[in-house]
Design an enzyme around this catalytic site. Sequence first.
Site, PDB file in Angstrom:
ATOM      1  N   TYR A   1      -3.259  11.195   0.879  1.00  0.00           N
ATOM      2  CA  TYR A   1      -3.865  11.042  -0.440  1.00  0.00           C
ATOM      3  C   TYR A   1      -3.904  12.385  -1.168  1.00  0.00           C
ATOM      4  O   TYR A   1      -3.600  12.474  -2.364  1.00  0.00           O
ATOM      5  CB  TYR A   1      -5.285  10.483  -0.308  1.00  0.00           C
ATOM      6  CG  TYR A   1      -5.326   9.033   0.086  1.00  0.00           C
ATOM      7  CD1 TYR A   1      -5.414   8.030  -0.875  1.00  0.00           C
ATOM      8  CD2 TYR A   1      -5.269   8.656   1.424  1.00  0.00           C
ATOM      9  CE1 TYR A   1      -5.453   6.689  -0.516  1.00  0.00           C
ATOM     10  CE2 TYR A   1      -5.301   7.322   1.798  1.00  0.00           C
ATOM     11  CZ  TYR A   1      -5.391   6.340   0.822  1.00  0.00           C
ATOM     12  OH  TYR A   1      -5.401   5.020   1.179  1.00  0.00           O
TER      13      TYR A   1
ATOM     14  N   HIS B   1      -4.927  -7.861   0.008  1.00  0.00           N
ATOM     15  CA  HIS B   1      -4.207  -6.602   0.178  1.00  0.00           C
ATOM     16  C   HIS B   1      -3.439  -6.531   1.495  1.00  0.00           C
ATOM     17  O   HIS B   1      -2.373  -5.927   1.560  1.00  0.00           O
ATOM     18  CB  HIS B   1      -5.202  -5.451   0.095  1.00  0.00           C
ATOM     19  CG  HIS B   1      -4.559  -4.105  -0.005  1.00  0.00           C
ATOM     20  ND1 HIS B   1      -3.822  -3.706  -1.099  1.00  0.00           N
ATOM     21  CD2 HIS B   1      -4.515  -3.057   0.868  1.00  0.00           C
ATOM     22  CE1 HIS B   1      -3.377  -2.473  -0.915  1.00  0.00           C
ATOM     23  NE2 HIS B   1      -3.775  -2.059   0.265  1.00  0.00           N
TER      24      HIS B   1
ATOM     25  N   ASP C   1       0.841  -1.191   0.000  1.00  0.00           N
ATOM     26  CA  ASP C   1       0.000   0.000   0.000  1.00  0.00           C
ATOM     27  C   ASP C   1       0.883   1.250   0.000  1.00  0.00           C
ATOM     28  O   ASP C   1       1.800   1.349  -0.811  1.00  0.00           O
ATOM     29  CB  ASP C   1      -0.957  -0.047   1.202  1.00  0.00           C
ATOM     30  CG  ASP C   1      -2.139   0.900   1.072  1.00  0.00           C
ATOM     31  OD1 ASP C   1      -3.138   0.521   0.466  1.00  0.00           O
ATOM     32  OD2 ASP C   1      -2.043   2.036   1.582  1.00  0.00           O
TER      33      ASP C   1
END
Length: 477
Positions: free
Chosen positions: A386, A443, A240
């Site tokens: 982000y 994930h 990630d």
Amino acid sequence: MSGKGVLMILLMIVVAVGLKHFFYPWGGLSAPTLPLNQWWGDEEEPRDWQAYLDNSSEVINNRLMYEESVINELKEQLNRPLHLTEPIRGANFEYGFNTEALKSIIKYWRDDYLPRWREREIFLWQFNHFTTDIQGLRLHFFHLMAYDDQTIDKHHYPVLLLHGWPGSVREFFDLIHKLHQTETDKENKYIFNVVAPSLPGYAWSQGTSRPGLGPAQIAVMMRNLMLRLGYKKFFIQGGDWGSIIGSHMATLFPENVLGYHSNFCAINTPNSIFKGFLANFFPRLFAPSGFEDFFFPISDKWLYILEETGYMHLQATKPDTIGTALLNNPVGLAAYILEKFSIWTNVSYRHCPDGGLTERFKLDDLLDNVMIYYLTDSITTTQRVYKEHFSKEQMTLRLDYVPTYVPTGCVRFKNDLIHFLDFQLEEKYRNLIHSTYYHEGGHFAALEVPDSLYNDFISFVQKVERLAKIKEYKREL
């Protein structure tokens, strides 16, 4: 194959070469130079950096405890009547977190997990917790060092573990035990000094109030942390955000990175996207036999990404809005975080009444992670990365276009969000020496399949050793 078919292939190759020349300069771009001591603290930047380092470089051992009043406040919130909208008839997790399943989880959290909180707290503090000031921010990290008598006849290296969102250092617990050999394994010839930091703004690491702290700047901070701890050369493992930050470290500071291993290798350039589109027509030419369904059909993969990245668009534009909605809202926070642990572990779990959350995880482990976000009030600051990642300033660095020559290993767990072919990755990672595939896992590999991730990492380290013939790690490196 008909003449038209051959002509079409040649045309696509010509277009691909043209795109590569236009979007990706021959030989790649040079690495940008980032400031190594950029200030991120709330207070004014010190004029005398040496004095600041002399006064703030101490690494402090912490055992963070929470007052009973904090836990009681959470109990009170979880005791309030749940006014939730009934789920769509016949729907499971297709519309998001099923509210009937959420009621069950909140009940377990309140009536089973929280009464055992002090036990969970002791569990969370099983590793040594430290903090130190890096560029004006207080960073939290685990640091496990092997003693000299433990390293006899062992291959001994430092490794930096980097997590992502909505995870935390909690994901790494089982992996840390294996790397550090807390459980003695005489057959295991490897032992690692493990550093696992909470990224800036995550958990007990301080976030910044200054704009601009994106993955590239965090990479600088992580490198500074490792140097402060005395590690001039080290391995990196990450997924990630940890994958992106680790990749930036390998690109910007190759002199410090022995090898970069990731369970989420990616490259987002027009050329790599075109390559993926081209490979979709000839999957057997580009994907290893038996693993074609990791990548194709590409239409299904991109539809899945489109469905699962709504959160990203929100957090990349208005992170503080969703952060405000979730702050001091344990029910909403649990739904928002745990929904990712459901779908990102296996997309088929959206068809399960409980989201399949306990198919691969223990509920206590998942709630440990939620508790970290809740107790540290960090949901907003974790989401701001982000916004910074997609900023013009971050994009201008064009780090995906800068070749990385550090030995690189990419492990793919089938149920992860997206995968890239070696055909795509090799334009970025020029020393891709390790490429593997697992039919199980998603994930959150470190939490879900720690054995597979550990064994794959060791296999990668062995390849680095054979390739570079590096000597056993010594502290003075």
